[in-house]
Design an enzyme around this catalytic site. Structure first.
Site, PDB file in Angstrom:
ATOM      1  N   GLY A   1       0.833  -1.195   0.000  1.00  0.00           N
ATOM      2  CA  GLY A   1       0.000   0.000   0.000  1.00  0.00           C
ATOM      3  C   GLY A   1       0.870   1.247   0.000  1.00  0.00           C
TER       4      GLY A   1
ATOM      5  N   MET B   1       5.021   2.838   1.779  1.00  0.00           N
ATOM      6  CA  MET B   1       6.276   2.524   2.475  1.00  0.00           C
ATOM      7  C   MET B   1       6.847   3.770   3.139  1.00  0.00           C
ATOM      8  SD  MET B   1       8.609   0.326   3.262  1.00  0.00           S
ATOM      9  CE  MET B   1       9.974   0.827   4.323  1.00  0.00           C
TER      10      MET B   1
ATOM     11  N   GLU C   1       1.826   5.765   7.617  1.00  0.00           N
ATOM     12  CA  GLU C   1       3.228   5.952   7.243  1.00  0.00           C
ATOM     13  C   GLU C   1       3.842   7.132   7.995  1.00  0.00           C
ATOM     14  OE1 GLU C   1       4.247   3.453   5.886  1.00  0.00           O
ATOM     15  OE2 GLU C   1       2.439   2.661   4.925  1.00  0.00           O
TER      16      GLU C   1
ATOM     17  N   GLU D   1       4.777  -2.441  12.955  1.00  0.00           N
ATOM     18  CA  GLU D   1       3.558  -2.362  12.158  1.00  0.00           C
ATOM     19  C   GLU D   1       2.304  -2.290  13.016  1.00  0.00           C
ATOM     20  OE1 GLU D   1       3.657  -1.438   9.377  1.00  0.00           O
ATOM     21  OE2 GLU D   1       5.614  -2.022   8.604  1.00  0.00           O
TER      22      GLU D   1
END
Ligand code: BES
Ligand code: ZN
Length: 839
Positions: free
Chosen positions: A264, A266, A301, A323
């Protein structure tokens, strides 16, 4: 050297001076790197990571001395080993390497992305994706997160191309048509966060976020879709600066939309890369779902800029915390930006998905040993993101938001520019809150599976036990932060408990109503005796997320064989007056699944049941947005249209959806639903029109809406055509797996899609990046009929994949669980449905 190519800590990189010269037409690059190292012990060899690189000149210098060095590749371990002519003393030294490589056609390392411009010319972009761990494919480096260093990057590119990297540009010279663009030194950071992008892209003006410049890079012609990302990006930077109590760690923040992107997005420090759908959008033309998924990605992000980039895990076993935390933060941040979107409510769907995997025998512990790079790739799954994020949310709710934030601040402040283990966060939280955080969290992180809390009759004895779908390991004991709300004669009181034994008694009057998992945000299931569940529903005391949890837990107990599907359906009928979006989302998802348990006349009856459940709410909402509607009501309208049209096949809904699709509407939620409904009953003309619209769409979201709908048509021929497209050059490799998944999920033609995937497996396997193969297999979990299920299970077993093997094993187990449910339910549910109205 260790088998996984781990590097010794005898040599530490301090600063990389890196120059990369890409040739976009030839798809090659050359590079030079000069690495300042600190030698900790005298050594005659230096090992670095390198993969698929040609190493030319190699030299080492210490003080004034030049030391001869021979480079040898160890391809099995992704290493280049320098053997020196003489011993290097402890202290500073410099390693210099020249190298060359190919710009990859996969979606990782230094890779190529393309688009067709307004004059129908193919344009090439070259971008990087280095997690996890792929920097070694672009330059020789110490490619492990713990080797943090400063990066000074220079790009040598054809003049006129945009060139960006982690830091701001500080110098540019042009010579013979080649621009040499240098960027400022970064903060000390891990190699997987290094990034650069080169290509004929445009860059917006900067928006200021408290001194940080935020810009969006995009292909030409999409500048009008950047306003949302700029505004939210700036908001997120300001919000997190406040939350973490630490300034933004980068010197600027570019958000880059790439036409080809594996995941999706980075979190490269200061140079965040995205799939176009997750960054570029017109807020007036996308559905709430489409907008929220982009928004969550942007916030996620940016949350990483601190948690992940400034403070980084020591090794990949810690990736889950990185994450999970960003997943938690994406909702916290978006909730602050648009409280009316109630993003924490939607997070319940992710939690539900994680609760679902965690009931499988093939689940794993959240924190998991990672030895090889391939192991690291396998960690990016529901257990890392959604289970990890859910247990953090559970902890935050239980500790209190301020106390939790205090621990996070302490942790980030203590480990700035450094690396950590998971326990460092628990220790900081304990210090800030004086609660036994580590003891609690260890039971969720190092133990697979989840508990169900069972309530014993009306004596308020509760008991925890591992919840599984199939008879399996029932062992397990969790230190469970339990919120319970006791309703007693019009008064309600929430209690914060810690269930650390197998059983406990809740102190409440016998006739009180007790809501377990109050707030609905715990990572466990609750099994109430039926009459207690009915009392709770009758009393109307449950909040939306508590109703969500009740419905979800109930369906899980159908899959576990604890209650019948008929009982679930009976309970679903109690929700006709429901008004909350997330409750409808879970209810409809499970009703759809329940419909897959039966066939023929029973399925017809099942559709009638679903129509009876969702019909009244559909009627109430109508087709047209009303001025007073909040965003979630608008989305609910779309959901109900989709449920009645696609799932039930209601003729009048389909007819109306056709009108909407033909005439257009200013309501994106209804428009998106109409696309799905038309596809579910679509003709050849519809198919061709959708395909053409996808190709011509001016927005990334509309393009995917029409593309993915192609898998949902009610004709075998068209579904197979969708499959053909998915593996052809007409569909980007980043999207193909998702189109195949839709085709495999097609209720009528999923089996045909499966035969296609099986017969084209070699193409599927080589065309898509390995990380996306599980997405394809995910589509098969309801192919429950004997012949096809047997074929799927045998084929998948005989064709192991490189990455995501566990995720695939989970999909296969889920297929077995669904088959077992069909085995138990098909007869009795059909009889109940055909015998008359259900309970
Ligand atoms: N660090 C990941 C990107 C990533 C994923 C790299 C897998 C390597 C392997 C990034 O922060 C991320 O989590 N991206 C998500 C989107 C997010 C909103 C959950 C993704 O790409 O799906
Ligand atoms: Zn992430």
């Amino acid at each position: 050297m260790s088998p996984a190519g781990r590097l010794p800590k005898t040599v530490l990189p301090r600063r990389y001076d890196l120059t990369i010269g890409p040739d976009l037409d030839a798809s090659t690059f050359t590079g030079r790197v000069s690495i300042e190292i600190e030698v900790r012990e005298p050594t005659a060899t230096i090992a670095l990571h390198a993969k698929d690189l040609d190493i030319g000149h190699a030299a080492v210098r210490q003080g004034a001395a030049a030391i001869g060095a021979t480079a040898a590749l160890d391809a099995d371990h992704d290493l280049v080993v320098l053997t020196l002519d003489r011993l290097l003393e402890a202290g500073a030294a410099t390693v210099e390497l020249h190298f060359a490589g190919a710009i990859s056609h996969g979606l990782l390392g230094f890779y190529r992305s393309t688009f067709v411009d307004g004059e129908s010319r193919l344009q090439v972009i070259a971008a990087t994706q280095f997690e996890a761990p792929h920097a070694r494919r672009a330059f020789p480096c110490f490619d492990e997160p713990e080797f943090k260093a400063v990066f000074a990057i220079t790009l040598e590119v054809a003049d006129g191309l945009l060139a960006i990297s982690n830091s701001p540009e500080i110098a540019r010279t042009v010579n013979g048509g080649i621009a040499r663009v240098s960027f400022a030194d970064t903060i000390p950071m891990s190699t997987y966060l290094v990034a650069w992008v080169v290509g004929p892209l445009e860059l917006t003006d900067a928006v200021d976020a408290g001194g940080v410049a935020v810009r969006v890079a995009h292909v030409p012609g999409r500048g009008h879709l950047t306003r949302f990302a700029l505004d939210l990006g700036a908001f997120a930077i300001t919000y997190f600066t406040g939350y973490y109590g630490i300034p933004y760690p980068g010197a600027k923040c570019d958000l880059v939309a790439l036409p080809d992107f594996s995941f999706g997005a980075m979190e490269n420090l200061g140079c965040v890369t995205f799939r176009e759908t997750r960054l570029l959008l017109d807020p007036d033309r996308v559905s709430l779902d489409e907008m929220a998924s982009a928004a969550l990605t942007i916030v996620h992000e940016i949350a990483h800029m601190w948690f992940g980039d400034l403070v980084t895990m020591k090794w990949w076993n810690g990736i889950w915390l990185n994450e999970a935390f960003a997943t938690f933060m994406e909702h916290l941040g978006l909730d602050a930006y648009r409280p009316e979107w109630k993003t924490w409510d939607d997070f319940a769907l992710g939690r539900a998905a994680a609760l679902d995997v965690d009931a499988l025998a093939t689940t794993r512990t959240v924190e998991y040993e990672v030895v090889t790079p391939a192991d690291a790739e396998g960690m990016f799954d529901l257990l890392t993101y959604q289970k990890g994020g859910s247990v953090l949310r559970m902890l935050e709710r239980w500790l209190g938001a301020d106390a939790f934030r205090g621990g996070v601040r302490l942790y980030l402040d203590r480990y700035r520019f450094a690396n950590t283990e998971t326990t460092d966060l628990w220790d900081a939280l304990e210090e800030a809150t004086r609660e036994p955080v580590r003891r609690i969290m260890d039971t969720w992180i190092f133990q697979p599976g989840l508990p169900a809390v069972r309530v014993d009759g009306d004596r308020l004895r509760i008991e925890q036990r591992r919840f599984t779908y199939e008879d399996g390991d029932r062992e397990g004991l969790w230190v469970l932060p339990l919120l319970a709300r006791v309703h007693n004669g019009g008064r309600a009181e929430t209690r914060s408990l810690l269930l650390s034994e197998k059983e406990m008694t809740i102190d409440a009057p016998a006739d009180a109503l007790v809501v377990l998992n109050a707030g609905g945000e715990g990572f466990y299931r609750v099994a109430y005796p039926r009459e207690q569940r009915d009392r709770l529903l009758d009393a109307g005391v449950l909040e939306p997320l508590e109703r969500f949890a009740l419905v979800d837990d109930l369906w899980a107990s159908v899959l576990a064989g604890e209650i019948s599907a008929e009982e679930f359906l009976g309970c679903a009928h109690r929700f006709t007056d429901e008004t909350d979006l997330v409750v409808w989302k879970v209810l409809i998802a499970h009703l759809r699944a329940a419909a897959r348990l039966v066939t023929g006349d029973a399925l017809e009856r099942m559709h009638a049941e679903i129509a009876a459940i969702v019909g009244p709410a559909r009627e109430r909402l109508g087709w047209d947005a009303r001025p007073a509607d909040d965003p979630r009501t608008r989305q609910l309208r779309g959901l109900m249209i989709d449920a009645l049209g696609s799932t039930v096949g209601d003729r009048s809904t389909i007819a109306r959806a056709r009108e909407v699709d033909a005439a257009g509407t200013r309501d994106p939620d209804v428009e998106a639903a109409a696309v799905a409904v038309v596809a579910s009953a679509g003709t050849r003309d519809d198919f061709d029109r959708f395909l053409a619209r996808s190709a011509a769409a001016s927005s990334p979201q509309a393009q995917l809406r029409y593309l993915y709908a192609l898998g949902e048509f009610p004709s075998e021929e068209m579904v197979l055509q969708a499959c053909e497209l998915a593996i052809s050059d007409e569909v980007r490799a980043q999207n193909g797996p998702f189109l195949l998944q839709r085709a495999l999920r097609n209720r009528e033609h999923g089996a045909a899609a499966w035969a296609f995937v099986r017969d084209h497996w070699d193409t599927v396997r080589t065309r898509f990046s390995p990380g996306l193969l599980p997405r394809v297999i995910e589509g098969t979990t309801w192919l429950v009929e004997d012949a096809v299920a047997g074929d799927v299970l045998t084929f998948v077993d005989a064709h192991p994949v490189a990455a995501g093997a566990r995720t695939i094993a989970q999909h296969m187990e889920r297929l077995r669980v669904h088959r077992a449910a069909v085995g138990r339910e098909r007869g009795r549910l059909s009889a109940a449905l055909l015998g008359g109205a259900s309970t």
